[in-house]
Design a protein around this motif. Structure first.
Motif, PDB file in Angstrom:
ATOM      1  N   MET A   1     -43.357 -40.414 -63.879  1.00 17.62           N
ATOM      2  CA  MET A   1     -43.515 -41.747 -64.077  1.00 17.62           C
ATOM      3  C   MET A   1     -42.168 -42.751 -64.127  1.00 17.62           C
ATOM      4  O   MET A   1     -41.301 -42.319 -64.709  1.00 17.62           O
ATOM      5  CB  MET A   1     -44.184 -41.874 -65.419  1.00 17.62           C
ATOM      6  CG  MET A   1     -44.720 -43.121 -65.883  1.00 17.62           C
ATOM      7  SD  MET A   1     -45.868 -43.518 -67.316  1.00 17.62           S
ATOM      8  CE  MET A   1     -44.685 -42.747 -68.485  1.00 17.62           C
ATOM      9  N   ASP A   2     -42.496 -43.724 -63.232  1.00 22.20           N
ATOM     10  CA  ASP A   2     -41.347 -44.583 -63.188  1.00 22.20           C
ATOM     11  C   ASP A   2     -41.939 -45.889 -64.047  1.00 22.20           C
ATOM     12  O   ASP A   2     -42.879 -46.662 -63.900  1.00 22.20           O
ATOM     13  CB  ASP A   2     -41.198 -44.864 -61.916  1.00 22.20           C
ATOM     14  CG  ASP A   2     -39.779 -46.108 -61.756  1.00 22.20           C
ATOM     15  OD1 ASP A   2     -39.442 -46.492 -62.462  1.00 22.20           O
ATOM     16  OD2 ASP A   2     -39.662 -46.211 -60.479  1.00 22.20           O
ATOM     17  N   VAL A   3     -41.034 -46.390 -65.024  1.00 20.85           N
ATOM     18  CA  VAL A   3     -41.319 -47.467 -65.920  1.00 20.85           C
ATOM     19  C   VAL A   3     -40.485 -48.762 -65.652  1.00 20.85           C
ATOM     20  O   VAL A   3     -40.542 -49.506 -66.490  1.00 20.85           O
ATOM     21  CB  VAL A   3     -41.370 -47.080 -67.230  1.00 20.85           C
ATOM     22  CG1 VAL A   3     -42.329 -46.029 -67.602  1.00 20.85           C
ATOM     23  CG2 VAL A   3     -40.102 -46.563 -67.750  1.00 20.85           C
ATOM     24  N   SER A   4     -39.613 -48.695 -64.505  1.00 17.84           N
ATOM     25  CA  SER A   4     -38.821 -50.053 -64.311  1.00 17.84           C
ATOM     26  C   SER A   4     -39.345 -51.221 -64.314  1.00 17.84           C
ATOM     27  O   SER A   4     -38.731 -52.132 -64.342  1.00 17.84           O
ATOM     28  CB  SER A   4     -37.990 -49.298 -62.971  1.00 17.84           C
ATOM     29  OG  SER A   4     -39.009 -49.317 -61.837  1.00 17.84           O
ATOM     30  N   GLU A   5     -40.603 -51.002 -63.986  1.00 21.28           N
ATOM     31  CA  GLU A   5     -41.381 -52.734 -63.659  1.00 21.28           C
ATOM     32  C   GLU A   5     -42.443 -52.607 -64.843  1.00 21.28           C
ATOM     33  O   GLU A   5     -43.482 -53.392 -64.618  1.00 21.28           O
ATOM     34  CB  GLU A   5     -42.381 -52.567 -62.496  1.00 21.28           C
ATOM     35  CG  GLU A   5     -41.035 -52.681 -61.045  1.00 21.28           C
ATOM     36  CD  GLU A   5     -41.680 -52.857 -60.035  1.00 21.28           C
ATOM     37  OE1 GLU A   5     -42.436 -53.816 -59.869  1.00 21.28           O
ATOM     38  OE2 GLU A   5     -41.699 -51.938 -58.897  1.00 21.28           O
ATOM     39  N   GLY A   9     -44.773 -53.891 -71.247  1.00 21.64           N
ATOM     40  CA  GLY A   9     -46.071 -53.834 -71.404  1.00 21.64           C
ATOM     41  C   GLY A   9     -47.054 -54.774 -70.540  1.00 21.64           C
ATOM     42  O   GLY A   9     -48.201 -54.484 -70.700  1.00 21.64           O
ATOM     43  N   ASN A  10     -46.451 -55.718 -69.741  1.00 17.15           N
ATOM     44  CA  ASN A  10     -47.380 -56.675 -68.582  1.00 17.15           C
ATOM     45  C   ASN A  10     -46.971 -56.634 -67.557  1.00 17.15           C
ATOM     46  O   ASN A  10     -46.565 -57.447 -66.699  1.00 17.15           O
ATOM     47  CB  ASN A  10     -47.249 -57.835 -69.517  1.00 17.15           C
ATOM     48  CG  ASN A  10     -47.856 -57.978 -70.908  1.00 17.15           C
ATOM     49  OD1 ASN A  10     -48.906 -57.805 -70.875  1.00 17.15           O
ATOM     50  ND2 ASN A  10     -46.927 -58.520 -71.685  1.00 17.15           N
ATOM     51  N   GLY A  11     -46.609 -55.301 -67.080  1.00 20.48           N
ATOM     52  CA  GLY A  11     -46.267 -55.182 -65.674  1.00 20.48           C
ATOM     53  C   GLY A  11     -46.999 -54.087 -65.059  1.00 20.48           C
ATOM     54  O   GLY A  11     -48.170 -54.091 -64.907  1.00 20.48           O
ATOM     55  N   LYS A  12     -46.308 -53.056 -64.614  1.00 18.31           N
ATOM     56  CA  LYS A  12     -46.963 -51.735 -63.881  1.00 18.31           C
ATOM     57  C   LYS A  12     -46.001 -50.510 -64.167  1.00 18.31           C
ATOM     58  O   LYS A  12     -44.839 -50.681 -64.254  1.00 18.31           O
ATOM     59  CB  LYS A  12     -47.261 -52.206 -62.568  1.00 18.31           C
ATOM     60  CG  LYS A  12     -46.147 -51.912 -61.607  1.00 18.31           C
ATOM     61  CD  LYS A  12     -46.474 -52.207 -60.257  1.00 18.31           C
ATOM     62  CE  LYS A  12     -45.306 -52.306 -59.255  1.00 18.31           C
ATOM     63  NZ  LYS A  12     -45.597 -52.485 -57.889  1.00 18.31           N
ATOM     64  N   SER A  97     -51.609 -50.901 -63.502  1.00 21.27           N
ATOM     65  CA  SER A  97     -51.142 -51.919 -63.909  1.00 21.27           C
ATOM     66  C   SER A  97     -51.406 -51.975 -65.766  1.00 21.27           C
ATOM     67  O   SER A  97     -52.188 -51.360 -65.983  1.00 21.27           O
ATOM     68  CB  SER A  97     -51.982 -53.282 -63.563  1.00 21.27           C
ATOM     69  OG  SER A  97     -51.888 -53.352 -62.257  1.00 21.27           O
ATOM     70  N   THR A  98     -50.270 -52.544 -66.388  1.00 26.28           N
ATOM     71  CA  THR A  98     -50.421 -52.721 -67.834  1.00 26.28           C
ATOM     72  C   THR A  98     -50.566 -54.044 -68.385  1.00 26.28           C
ATOM     73  O   THR A  98     -49.875 -54.821 -68.167  1.00 26.28           O
ATOM     74  CB  THR A  98     -49.095 -52.032 -68.521  1.00 26.28           C
ATOM     75  OG1 THR A  98     -48.008 -52.588 -68.070  1.00 26.28           O
ATOM     76  CG2 THR A  98     -49.246 -50.605 -67.871  1.00 26.28           C
ATOM     77  N   ASN A  99     -51.466 -53.915 -69.368  1.00 29.72           N
ATOM     78  CA  ASN A  99     -51.741 -55.519 -69.968  1.00 29.72           C
ATOM     79  C   ASN A  99     -52.094 -54.985 -71.385  1.00 29.72           C
ATOM     80  O   ASN A  99     -53.068 -54.336 -71.769  1.00 29.72           O
ATOM     81  CB  ASN A  99     -52.899 -56.245 -69.296  1.00 29.72           C
ATOM     82  CG  ASN A  99     -52.308 -57.033 -68.063  1.00 29.72           C
ATOM     83  OD1 ASN A  99     -51.333 -57.693 -68.188  1.00 29.72           O
ATOM     84  ND2 ASN A  99     -52.790 -56.835 -67.014  1.00 29.72           N
ATOM     85  N   VAL A 100     -51.347 -55.699 -72.311  1.00 22.68           N
ATOM     86  CA  VAL A 100     -51.637 -55.355 -73.732  1.00 22.68           C
ATOM     87  C   VAL A 100     -52.516 -56.571 -74.224  1.00 22.68           C
ATOM     88  O   VAL A 100     -52.120 -57.560 -74.714  1.00 22.68           O
ATOM     89  CB  VAL A 100     -50.532 -55.359 -74.752  1.00 22.68           C
ATOM     90  CG1 VAL A 100     -50.844 -54.656 -76.032  1.00 22.68           C
ATOM     91  CG2 VAL A 100     -49.319 -54.170 -74.098  1.00 22.68           C
ATOM     92  N   LEU A 111     -50.039 -59.942 -75.190  1.00 26.80           N
ATOM     93  CA  LEU A 111     -48.627 -59.784 -76.067  1.00 26.80           C
ATOM     94  C   LEU A 111     -47.842 -58.777 -75.591  1.00 26.80           C
ATOM     95  O   LEU A 111     -48.318 -57.809 -74.937  1.00 26.80           O
ATOM     96  CB  LEU A 111     -48.993 -59.502 -77.357  1.00 26.80           C
ATOM     97  CG  LEU A 111     -49.762 -60.540 -78.243  1.00 26.80           C
ATOM     98  CD1 LEU A 111     -50.192 -59.849 -79.697  1.00 26.80           C
ATOM     99  CD2 LEU A 111     -49.217 -61.840 -78.268  1.00 26.80           C
ATOM    100  N   PRO A 112     -46.699 -58.971 -75.262  1.00 22.02           N
ATOM    101  CA  PRO A 112     -45.445 -57.973 -75.014  1.00 22.02           C
ATOM    102  C   PRO A 112     -45.597 -56.854 -75.996  1.00 22.02           C
ATOM    103  O   PRO A 112     -46.041 -56.944 -77.325  1.00 22.02           O
ATOM    104  CB  PRO A 112     -44.315 -58.775 -75.256  1.00 22.02           C
ATOM    105  CG  PRO A 112     -44.352 -59.808 -76.028  1.00 22.02           C
ATOM    106  CD  PRO A 112     -45.964 -60.357 -75.855  1.00 22.02           C
ATOM    107  N   VAL A 113     -45.383 -55.486 -75.744  1.00 26.24           N
ATOM    108  CA  VAL A 113     -45.268 -54.389 -76.708  1.00 26.24           C
ATOM    109  C   VAL A 113     -44.438 -54.695 -77.735  1.00 26.24           C
ATOM    110  O   VAL A 113     -44.746 -54.152 -78.850  1.00 26.24           O
ATOM    111  CB  VAL A 113     -45.072 -53.240 -75.768  1.00 26.24           C
ATOM    112  CG1 VAL A 113     -45.020 -52.152 -76.612  1.00 26.24           C
ATOM    113  CG2 VAL A 113     -46.198 -52.787 -74.562  1.00 26.24           C
ATOM    114  N   THR A 114     -43.418 -55.431 -77.370  1.00 20.26           N
ATOM    115  CA  THR A 114     -42.369 -55.496 -78.563  1.00 20.26           C
ATOM    116  C   THR A 114     -42.825 -56.070 -79.710  1.00 20.26           C
ATOM    117  O   THR A 114     -42.720 -56.082 -80.919  1.00 20.26           O
ATOM    118  CB  THR A 114     -41.199 -56.382 -78.016  1.00 20.26           C
ATOM    119  OG1 THR A 114     -40.435 -55.623 -76.887  1.00 20.26           O
ATOM    120  CG2 THR A 114     -40.079 -56.627 -78.940  1.00 20.26           C
TER     121      THR A 114
END
Length: 448
Positions: A1-5, A9-12, A97-100, A111-114
């Motif tokens: 898994m690549d989490v560079s983007e 929490g609001n990218g992919k 795609s990730t969205n919190v 919201l951002p994951v932080t």
């Protein structure tokens, strides 16, 4: 898994299948990417093979308890050369795609994951603090009861009530018995007296002072621990989380490996196995037409520059079937350093030449190579062209034909106008290749 983007929490994130390429003639899928099944993965491979994006001989599914999908490669194809195509054209790689999305103050918001972690961390501190305070209250209550019981038995306060029969007088007698110990007993309620009166006679006779002292010592020790935890709540919370991780880590191991993927460009790995044809009779261009002359091989992702007979040009993507009119002048891949030489008749009928590079494009947007009301007579990409011009004869005209070495003319921007070759009415032109003197034929182009 690549989490560079991942973008907090609001990218992919990009996930890939685990591929086994130890055998150069076959590829085995050992693990599926998130969101895929063996059926969907095999279907995506079959679809890519049908479109000639993959060169494979067959696919076999041996999945049981463990995933095992075998991809047999076509003759002459190596496993290492096929991996990028699998990631580019099949479900072996997918983007998630990730969205919190949370409910805050009765309203949905992203919201951002932080910020979510920060909120949960603060909530954890509040919960742990509340738990410690509840335990502290219970322990103090137990310690108070133990202290009263110890005094009640050791100091024989129960003797004061042996001859008393009235309940109210009994309570007064107990309170009177505790009078000498007011420094040790801060408060004595009716509930405390009631609990003391319920102590059975057997328990009084078997009362163990050492055991009672030991129990009260343990309670006081735990109260000191609770006070230290409340004074250092953050450290206590991190210790609490570390214990949870240590306890459950082996039961819930990480299933993915976080790494950085080399981005695969579908255009780069696509095979150029489609014939781009131009039918001069119908004016259609593309790899999806059956008639016409083959120009060169392309992939479905290639972009080509097309110049029409009117001088209009554009960059087209994935040309399956496109009408470009009869008399197409040029079609090829983009080469920013390529110099185009255009000879055209201006609105007064005079010959003009324009030399330019076609470097920047907006996809599928039309551009004009020559000014309005002008007509293209010839186009070439020869770096050293010559133009033979024939003029319309007029009275007193002595020179009816001329040759121009147009390679000496400057290369301008694609929107610039051309340079007039002569102020004479043009009859026809012919682009010819510049002759190289015999003594210079063996010299490199840069030394001529």
């Amino acid at each position: 898994m690549d989490v560079s983007e991942y973008n907090d929490g609001n990218g992919k994130v990009i996930v890939r299948a685990k591929l086994d390429i130890r055998d150069a003639k076959r590829i085995v899928v050992r693990e599926l990417p998130f969101g895929s099944t063996t059926e969907s993965l095999i279907n995506s491979m079959a679809a890519a093979a049908k479109k000639n994006k993959l060169k494979i001989a067959g696919i076999s599914d041996y999945t049981a308890e463990e995933v095992e999908i075998e991809i047999r490669l076509a003759r002459g194809i190596q496993a290492e050369d096929t991996i990028d195509a699998l990631y580019a054209f099949t479900d072996c790689e997918s983007s998630i795609s990730t969205n919190v999305l949370v409910i805050r103050d009765r309203h949905p918001c992203i919201l951002p994951v932080t910020e979510v972690i920060k909120h949960n961390a603060n909530h954890l501190l509040e919960v742990l603090e509340a738990e410690l305070k509840v335990e502290e209250k219970q322990l103090r209550k137990r310690l108070h009861a133990k202290s009263l019981e110890q005094l009640f038995i050791e100091e024989r306060i129960y003797k004061h009530i042996e001859e008393v029969k009235d309940q109210k007088l009994i309570n007064d007698a107990v309170r009177q018995g505790f009078k000498p110990f007011e420094t040790k007993v801060k408060e004595l309620t009716n509930d405390d007296i009631e609990n003391l009166l319920k102590v059975p006679i057997r328990r009084v006779s078997l009362y163990d002072i050492n055991r009672a002292n030991k129990e009260m010592k343990q309670i006081r020790s735990r109260l000191r621990e609770i006070k230290e935890h409340l004074d250092n709540l953050t450290f206590y919370a991190t210790t609490f989380l570390d214990k949870l991780i240590k306890k459950y880590r082996e039961f819930y191991p990480r299933r993915t490996k976080i790494t950085s993927f080399k981005q695969v460009d579908a255009r780069e790995v696509a095979q150029r196995n489609l014939s781009l044809k131009y039918d001069k009779d119908s004016g259609y261009l593309g790899y999806g037409i059956s008639n016409g002359n083959t120009l060169f091989s392309v992939s479905p992702y290639d972009r080509v520059v097309v110049i029409r007979k009117s001088g209009a040009y554009a960059l087209h993507d994935g040309v399956e079937k496109l009408f470009v009119d009869k008399g197409m002048l040029y079609c090829d891949f983009v080469e920013p350093e390529r110099i185009f030489t255009v000879v055209y008749r201006d609105e007064k009928g005079y010959p003009c030449v324009k030399r330019c590079k076609l470097e920047k494009f907006v996809l599928n947007r039309g551009y004009d190579l020559i000014p309005e009301r002008c007509r293209i007579l010839g186009l070439t990409t020869d770096p050293n062209p010559q133009v033979h011009v024939t003029y319309k004869p007029t009275p007193r005209m002595r020179v009816l034909e001329e040759e121009f070495d147009v390679s000496i003319y400057p290369v301008r921007g694609n929107r610039a106008k051309g340079i007039r070759l002569a102020s004479k009415t043009l009859k026809s032109i012919k682009i010819i290749k510049k002759a190289i003197p015999e003594e210079n034929k063996d010299q490199p182009p840069g030394d001529r």
